[in-house]
Design a protein around this motif. Structure first.
Motif, short mmCIF file in Angstrom:
data_model
loop_
_atom_site.label_atom_id
_atom_site.label_comp_id
_atom_site.label_asym_id
_atom_site.label_seq_id
_atom_site.Cartn_x
_atom_site.Cartn_y
_atom_site.Cartn_z
N ARG A 27 -5.75 3.42 -7.47
CA ARG A 27 -4.45 2.92 -7.94
C ARG A 27 -3.49 2.70 -6.78
O ARG A 27 -2.74 1.73 -6.76
CB ARG A 27 -3.84 3.89 -8.96
CG ARG A 27 -4.50 3.82 -10.30
CD ARG A 27 -3.84 4.74 -11.29
NE ARG A 27 -4.51 4.68 -12.57
CZ ARG A 27 -4.48 5.63 -13.46
NH1 ARG A 27 -3.80 6.74 -13.23
NH2 ARG A 27 -5.12 5.51 -14.60
N LYS A 28 -3.49 3.64 -5.82
CA LYS A 28 -2.63 3.49 -4.64
C LYS A 28 -2.99 2.23 -3.86
O LYS A 28 -2.11 1.48 -3.45
CB LYS A 28 -2.75 4.70 -3.71
CG LYS A 28 -2.01 5.91 -4.17
CD LYS A 28 -2.19 7.04 -3.17
CE LYS A 28 -1.64 8.34 -3.68
NZ LYS A 28 -1.90 9.45 -2.75
N GLN A 29 -4.28 2.02 -3.65
CA GLN A 29 -4.72 0.84 -2.92
C GLN A 29 -4.36 -0.44 -3.67
O GLN A 29 -3.91 -1.42 -3.06
CB GLN A 29 -6.23 0.88 -2.68
CG GLN A 29 -6.64 1.90 -1.65
CD GLN A 29 -8.15 1.97 -1.48
OE1 GLN A 29 -8.90 1.34 -2.23
NE2 GLN A 29 -8.60 2.75 -0.51
N LYS A 30 -4.54 -0.42 -4.97
CA LYS A 30 -4.21 -1.59 -5.78
C LYS A 30 -2.71 -1.88 -5.71
O LYS A 30 -2.30 -3.03 -5.57
CB LYS A 30 -4.64 -1.32 -7.23
CG LYS A 30 -4.60 -2.53 -8.12
CD LYS A 30 -5.18 -2.20 -9.48
CE LYS A 30 -5.11 -3.39 -10.41
NZ LYS A 30 -5.65 -3.09 -11.72
N ARG A 31 -1.90 -0.81 -5.79
CA ARG A 31 -0.44 -0.97 -5.72
C ARG A 31 -0.04 -1.51 -4.35
O ARG A 31 0.79 -2.42 -4.24
CB ARG A 31 0.24 0.38 -5.97
CG ARG A 31 1.72 0.27 -6.22
CD ARG A 31 2.37 1.62 -6.58
NE ARG A 31 1.58 2.45 -7.46
CZ ARG A 31 1.11 3.66 -7.14
NH1 ARG A 31 1.36 4.20 -5.98
NH2 ARG A 31 0.38 4.36 -8.00
N ARG A 32 -0.64 -0.95 -3.27
CA ARG A 32 -0.34 -1.41 -1.92
C ARG A 32 -0.71 -2.89 -1.74
O ARG A 32 0.04 -3.66 -1.15
CB ARG A 32 -1.10 -0.58 -0.88
CG ARG A 32 -0.24 0.48 -0.24
CD ARG A 32 -0.98 1.20 0.87
NE ARG A 32 -1.40 2.48 0.32
CZ ARG A 32 -2.62 2.97 0.36
NH1 ARG A 32 -3.56 2.34 0.99
NH2 ARG A 32 -2.92 4.11 -0.20
N LYS A 33 -1.86 -3.25 -2.27
CA LYS A 33 -2.31 -4.64 -2.16
C LYS A 33 -1.37 -5.58 -2.90
O LYS A 33 -1.03 -6.65 -2.40
CB LYS A 33 -3.74 -4.75 -2.73
CG LYS A 33 -4.44 -6.01 -2.36
CD LYS A 33 -5.88 -5.95 -2.80
CE LYS A 33 -6.64 -7.17 -2.31
NZ LYS A 33 -8.04 -7.12 -2.67
#
Length: 124
Positions: free
Chosen positions: A53-59
């Protein structure tokens, strides 16, 4: 002799009880280990989900930092500009930077979303 037979039966019952108790202890230990493993697996899964989720949000944030939304008045601009003309306008005429994509938005044809290759291209 009768006493001796009773003692043997008593000793056999004690050994049997001890064996049952030992087996129950082993089973209990095994169940605790299995439970601990399941909990560890759940925790790992939760951590992986959070990281995803963090990676998706950052992307998503990174993409949004490279985008500019345009809207124009259809009364002032009779013919809506094409995606190519918008890209050309930003790249060549206005000198912003390389345009990755241009998407027209809405049904009225008076909005576009311009995505730049570099986030610094769309900063004031």
């Amino acid at each position: 002799n009768l006493q001796h037979g009773a003692n043997q039966q008593s000793a056999a019952k004690k050994r049997e009880r001890d064996n049952v108790v030992d087996q129950l202890r082993k089973d209990g230990t095994k169940l605790r280990q299995e439970y601990a493993q399941r909990e560890a697996d759940k925790q790992t899964e939760i951590e992986l989900e959070q990281e995803y989720r963090k990676q998706k949000r950052r992307k998503k944030e990174e993409l949004e930092n490279r985008q500019v939304r345009l809207k124009w008045d259809r009364k002032k601009i009779k013919i809506s500009p094409s995606e190519d003309s918008i890209a050309h306008l930003f790249e060549k005429e206005r000198g912003f930077g390389s345009v990755e994509t241009v998407e027209t938005l809405g049904t009225k044809g008076n909005q576009a979303l311009v995505t730049f290759v570099d986030a610094s291209s769309c900063r004031p």
